[in-house]
Design a protein around this motif. Structure first.
Motif, PDB file in Angstrom:
ATOM      1  N   GLY A  52     -45.310  37.525 -78.218  1.00  0.00           N
ATOM      2  CA  GLY A  52     -46.627  37.782 -78.786  1.00  0.00           C
ATOM      3  C   GLY A  52     -47.084  36.533 -79.530  1.00  0.00           C
ATOM      4  O   GLY A  52     -46.282  35.917 -80.233  1.00  0.00           O
ATOM      5  N   THR A  53     -48.347  36.172 -79.372  1.00  0.00           N
ATOM      6  CA  THR A  53     -48.861  34.976 -80.053  1.00  0.00           C
ATOM      7  C   THR A  53     -49.975  35.365 -81.015  1.00  0.00           C
ATOM      8  O   THR A  53     -50.921  36.050 -80.636  1.00  0.00           O
ATOM      9  CB  THR A  53     -49.382  33.944 -79.028  1.00  0.00           C
ATOM     10  OG1 THR A  53     -48.297  33.592 -78.155  1.00  0.00           O
ATOM     11  CG2 THR A  53     -49.901  32.689 -79.711  1.00  0.00           C
ATOM     12  N   ASN A  61     -57.831  31.761 -86.253  1.00  0.00           N
ATOM     13  CA  ASN A  61     -58.977  31.347 -85.439  1.00  0.00           C
ATOM     14  C   ASN A  61     -60.259  31.140 -86.247  1.00  0.00           C
ATOM     15  O   ASN A  61     -61.246  31.852 -86.057  1.00  0.00           O
ATOM     16  CB  ASN A  61     -59.192  32.391 -84.321  1.00  0.00           C
ATOM     17  CG  ASN A  61     -60.254  31.964 -83.333  1.00  0.00           C
ATOM     18  OD1 ASN A  61     -60.342  30.779 -83.004  1.00  0.00           O
ATOM     19  ND2 ASN A  61     -61.059  32.900 -82.860  1.00  0.00           N
ATOM     20  N   ASP A  69     -47.661  38.467 -74.018  1.00  0.00           N
ATOM     21  CA  ASP A  69     -47.195  38.135 -72.672  1.00  0.00           C
ATOM     22  C   ASP A  69     -45.962  39.004 -72.425  1.00  0.00           C
ATOM     23  O   ASP A  69     -44.843  38.635 -72.813  1.00  0.00           O
ATOM     24  CB  ASP A  69     -46.834  36.645 -72.609  1.00  0.00           C
ATOM     25  CG  ASP A  69     -46.250  36.248 -71.258  1.00  0.00           C
ATOM     26  OD1 ASP A  69     -45.963  37.147 -70.437  1.00  0.00           O
ATOM     27  OD2 ASP A  69     -46.069  35.040 -71.037  1.00  0.00           O
ATOM     28  N   THR A  99     -52.839  33.752 -83.342  1.00  0.00           N
ATOM     29  CA  THR A  99     -53.570  32.489 -83.526  1.00  0.00           C
ATOM     30  C   THR A  99     -54.583  32.639 -84.650  1.00  0.00           C
ATOM     31  O   THR A  99     -55.453  33.520 -84.607  1.00  0.00           O
ATOM     32  CB  THR A  99     -54.294  32.086 -82.227  1.00  0.00           C
ATOM     33  OG1 THR A  99     -53.333  32.024 -81.161  1.00  0.00           O
ATOM     34  CG2 THR A  99     -54.970  30.727 -82.360  1.00  0.00           C
ATOM     35  N   ARG A 136     -43.669  28.079 -76.534  1.00  0.00           N
ATOM     36  CA  ARG A 136     -43.505  29.218 -75.610  1.00  0.00           C
ATOM     37  C   ARG A 136     -42.091  29.252 -75.046  1.00  0.00           C
ATOM     38  O   ARG A 136     -41.483  30.309 -74.918  1.00  0.00           O
ATOM     39  CB  ARG A 136     -44.521  29.133 -74.462  1.00  0.00           C
ATOM     40  CG  ARG A 136     -45.850  29.818 -74.790  1.00  0.00           C
ATOM     41  CD  ARG A 136     -46.642  30.133 -73.530  1.00  0.00           C
ATOM     42  NE  ARG A 136     -46.967  28.933 -72.781  1.00  0.00           N
ATOM     43  CZ  ARG A 136     -48.053  28.188 -72.996  1.00  0.00           C
ATOM     44  NH1 ARG A 136     -48.904  28.531 -73.936  1.00  0.00           N
ATOM     45  NH2 ARG A 136     -48.278  27.109 -72.281  1.00  0.00           N
ATOM     46  N   GLU A 171     -52.236  37.780 -78.753  1.00  0.00           N
ATOM     47  CA  GLU A 171     -52.069  37.852 -77.287  1.00  0.00           C
ATOM     48  C   GLU A 171     -50.624  38.243 -77.002  1.00  0.00           C
ATOM     49  O   GLU A 171     -49.719  37.764 -77.700  1.00  0.00           O
ATOM     50  CB  GLU A 171     -52.318  36.488 -76.641  1.00  0.00           C
ATOM     51  CG  GLU A 171     -53.756  36.039 -76.659  1.00  0.00           C
ATOM     52  CD  GLU A 171     -53.825  34.546 -76.418  1.00  0.00           C
ATOM     53  OE1 GLU A 171     -54.000  34.157 -75.258  1.00  0.00           O
ATOM     54  OE2 GLU A 171     -53.656  33.794 -77.391  1.00  0.00           O
ATOM     55  N   LEU A 225     -56.286  36.101 -83.675  1.00  0.00           N
ATOM     56  CA  LEU A 225     -56.156  36.558 -82.283  1.00  0.00           C
ATOM     57  C   LEU A 225     -54.708  36.946 -82.010  1.00  0.00           C
ATOM     58  O   LEU A 225     -53.786  36.267 -82.477  1.00  0.00           O
ATOM     59  CB  LEU A 225     -56.568  35.444 -81.315  1.00  0.00           C
ATOM     60  CG  LEU A 225     -57.942  34.800 -81.547  1.00  0.00           C
ATOM     61  CD1 LEU A 225     -58.147  33.639 -80.570  1.00  0.00           C
ATOM     62  CD2 LEU A 225     -59.042  35.836 -81.390  1.00  0.00           C
TER      63      LEU A 225
END
Ligand code: T3D
Length: 265
Positions: free
Chosen positions: A20-21, A25, A14, A23, A198, A12, A10
């Motif tokens: 940017g993250t 999964n 912000d 993950t 974060r 994501e 994943l």
């Protein structure tokens, strides 16, 4: 068999925080790495490289694990590539994408990091571990050798003696020991890991992007430099950093007693 319809990596973004993250999964398999997942991971880092809004990246795992390394069930399945091919064509590109990314990567190590999962953690620029995390080289337990950069990162992070113990004995080590050995920079309570990661990533994202990219590159280059070469390399990249608008902005902000606003120019 893995369900191909599930998004196993994943991404994501912000934009407000510049973070940017990524993950991993596959929580039911402790985020063990399959072929599509490895390809998605390379694609994720390349995408975040292109995303102008992203200045720092977090790598973490869904569920109770960070990453249990190669999916051993997939490897036993039909059509698995020879190991040399798998490592060259699927693992090494991930590590190159991480080290070549001109943005810092914060590893938020939320749980077990084993085999190539430990290598992924080691390839991050900054590692923050949950107090629930454990590390295990694990490769030897299935009759393999450390890969995905593990033989390169490990002695540099923990020193030769400890690296030999970890790589040859393959025993799990707790987060507190990982911190003591220098494998991670800090350990935080599990409930605070995401917030802490974060916060660190946002601080990095607020820094001067070119200077951060050059610093990341210089720290890697230093491993193969003697002192003279390192001094010269520093002079060259300082020259580059000194010509950025962000350098001028940092100087102005200091004189005006305000926080700098780095644009990345
Ligand atoms: O292509 C190549 O092969 C070359 C590259 C190799 C690089 C490598 O990464 S080699 C090393 C591979 N990894 C391992 O050997 C680690 C194997 N896993 C473990 O030793 C343990 O699962 C852990 C120590 C990581 C965690 O133990 P625990 O007791 O907390 O969890 P568990 O019950 O063992 O695992 C939970 C589930 O995840 C379980 O599935 P199930 O039975 O509930 O359906 C387990 O099979 C699955 N799982 C964990 N690790 C893997 C995995 N499935 C596939 N591959 C795994 N690596």
């Amino acid at each position: 068999m893995p369900d191909d319809s599930v998004q196993t990596v994943l991404v994501e973004i912000d934009p407000a925080a510049g973070v940017g993250t990524v993950t991993l999964n596959r929580p039911d398999a402790l985020n063990a790495l399959t072929v599509p997942m490895k390809e998605a991971l390379v694609a994720a880092f390349r995408r975040l490289d292109r995303e102008k809004a992203v200045r720092a990246v977090i790598l973490t795992g869904a569920g109770r694990a960070f990453c249990a390394g190669q999916d051993l069930r997939e490897r036993l399945g039909p059509g698995a590539a020879p190991l040399g091919v798998e490592v060259r064509e699927r693992y090494n590109p991930i590590i190159r994408a991480m080290r070549g990314l001109p943005k810092p990567i914060v590893g938020a190590i939320n749980g077990v990091a084993a085999g190539a999962g430990a290598s992924l953690a080691m390839a991050c620029d900054i590692r923050i571990a949950s107090d629930a995390a454990t590390f295990a080289l694990a490769f030897g337990r299935v009759g393999l050798v450390p890969d995905s950069g593990a033989t390169w990162f490990l002695p540099r992070l923990v020193g030769a003696a400890r690296a030999a113990e970890l790589a040859l004995l393959n025993e799990p080590i707790a987060a507190a020991d990982a911190e003591r050995f220098g494998l991670v920079g800090r350990v935080v309570p599990a409930a605070e890991l995401a917030t802490e990661a974060r916060s660190v990533a946002a601080r990095l994202a607020a820094g001067a992007p070119r200077a951060i990219a050059l610093t990341k590159r210089a720290l890697d280059a230093a491993w193969s430099h003697d002192l003279d070469a390192a001094l010269e390399y520093e002079a060259q990249i300082q020259d580059l950093a000194g010509r950025t608008n962000d350098h001028a902005e940092g100087m102005a902000a200091f004189l005006e007693k305000r926080a700098p606003r780095f644009s990345g120019d």
